[in-house]
Design a protein around this motif. Structure first.
Motif, PDB file in Angstrom:
ATOM      1  N   HIS A 157      75.300  -7.346  75.826  1.00 20.36           N
ATOM      2  CA  HIS A 157      76.147  -7.337  74.626  1.00 20.36           C
ATOM      3  C   HIS A 157      75.593  -8.266  73.553  1.00 20.36           C
ATOM      4  O   HIS A 157      75.609  -7.927  72.360  1.00 20.36           O
ATOM      5  CB  HIS A 157      77.588  -7.705  74.974  1.00 20.36           C
ATOM      6  N   THR A 158      75.085  -9.423  73.956  1.00 19.24           N
ATOM      7  CA  THR A 158      74.498 -10.348  72.996  1.00 19.24           C
ATOM      8  C   THR A 158      73.244  -9.736  72.372  1.00 19.24           C
ATOM      9  O   THR A 158      73.037  -9.828  71.156  1.00 19.24           O
ATOM     10  CB  THR A 158      74.152 -11.694  73.669  1.00 19.24           C
ATOM     11  N   ARG A 214      72.531  -6.543  72.033  1.00 19.52           N
ATOM     12  CA  ARG A 214      72.941  -5.467  71.115  1.00 19.52           C
ATOM     13  C   ARG A 214      73.392  -6.042  69.781  1.00 19.52           C
ATOM     14  O   ARG A 214      73.031  -5.546  68.718  1.00 19.52           O
ATOM     15  CB  ARG A 214      74.060  -4.639  71.723  1.00 19.52           C
ATOM     16  N   ALA A 215      74.206  -7.098  69.833  1.00 17.09           N
ATOM     17  CA  ALA A 215      74.708  -7.700  68.603  1.00 17.09           C
ATOM     18  C   ALA A 215      73.573  -8.340  67.803  1.00 17.09           C
ATOM     19  O   ALA A 215      73.494  -8.179  66.584  1.00 17.09           O
ATOM     20  CB  ALA A 215      75.780  -8.736  68.930  1.00 17.09           C
ATOM     21  N   LEU A 230      70.358  -7.705  67.883  1.00 16.50           N
ATOM     22  CA  LEU A 230      69.275  -6.809  67.480  1.00 16.50           C
ATOM     23  C   LEU A 230      69.747  -5.566  66.734  1.00 16.50           C
ATOM     24  O   LEU A 230      68.928  -4.738  66.336  1.00 16.50           O
ATOM     25  CB  LEU A 230      68.468  -6.397  68.715  1.00 16.50           C
ATOM     26  N   SER A 231      71.041  -5.428  66.523  1.00 20.88           N
ATOM     27  CA  SER A 231      71.564  -4.207  65.913  1.00 20.88           C
ATOM     28  C   SER A 231      71.182  -4.057  64.445  1.00 20.88           C
ATOM     29  O   SER A 231      71.039  -2.946  63.960  1.00 20.88           O
ATOM     30  CB  SER A 231      73.079  -4.127  66.069  1.00 20.88           C
ATOM     31  N   ASP A 232      71.016  -5.157  63.735  1.00 21.35           N
ATOM     32  CA  ASP A 232      70.655  -5.078  62.322  1.00 21.35           C
ATOM     33  C   ASP A 232      69.515  -6.054  62.045  1.00 21.35           C
ATOM     34  O   ASP A 232      69.749  -7.230  61.765  1.00 21.35           O
ATOM     35  CB  ASP A 232      71.858  -5.402  61.441  1.00 21.35           C
ATOM     36  N   PRO A 233      68.268  -5.581  62.121  1.00 22.00           N
ATOM     37  CA  PRO A 233      67.131  -6.480  61.946  1.00 22.00           C
ATOM     38  C   PRO A 233      67.086  -7.122  60.556  1.00 22.00           C
ATOM     39  O   PRO A 233      66.457  -8.154  60.380  1.00 22.00           O
ATOM     40  CB  PRO A 233      65.910  -5.592  62.179  1.00 22.00           C
ATOM     41  N   ALA A 269      67.184 -14.118  66.492  1.00 24.31           N
ATOM     42  CA  ALA A 269      67.570 -13.299  67.650  1.00 24.31           C
ATOM     43  C   ALA A 269      67.059 -13.935  68.933  1.00 24.31           C
ATOM     44  O   ALA A 269      67.781 -14.010  69.935  1.00 24.31           O
ATOM     45  CB  ALA A 269      67.030 -11.878  67.501  1.00 24.31           C
TER      46      ALA A 269
END
Length: 99
Positions: free
Chosen positions: A20-21, A23-24, A26-29, A37
């Motif tokens: 989950h961490t 995903r959060a 790395l979701s918006d580079p 990150a």
């Protein structure tokens, strides 16, 4: 979750927190730099590594995946298909018909 030792569940939980961490982070580079990150993920990676080692799951991906599935809620049941009678009772005023 029955039959799964608590150390294995703790390891699975730590891996899910890492997922989950990640995903959060790395979701918006454009919002989070690579360096930020990496910094955000360092703690969860270390926690997951230690939990896996304590549980004896380090390097045993099949057993780890089994423990992660143990944490998942049971699948929802799929609603029964609509019957012709239920479809016939549905109001038709909003289906694009002008008549």
């Amino acid at each position: 979750m029955t039959g799964t030792p608590s150390e294995e569940l703790l390891a699975a939980q730590a891996c899910l927190r890492l997922l989950h961490t990640a995903r959060a982070a790395l979701s918006d580079p454009d919002a989070v730099s690579v360096a930020a990150a990496a910094s955000l993920l360092a703690g969860p990676i270390a926690e997951a590594d230690e939990a896996l080692r304590r549980a004896g799951l380090a390097g045993n991906e099949a057993a780890l995946i089994d423990r992660i599935y143990d944490l998942a809620p049971p699948p929802r049941t799929v609603a029964a298909p609509r019957t012709e009678a239920a479809t016939a009772l549905r109001p038709r005023a909003h289906e694009g018909s002008t008549s």
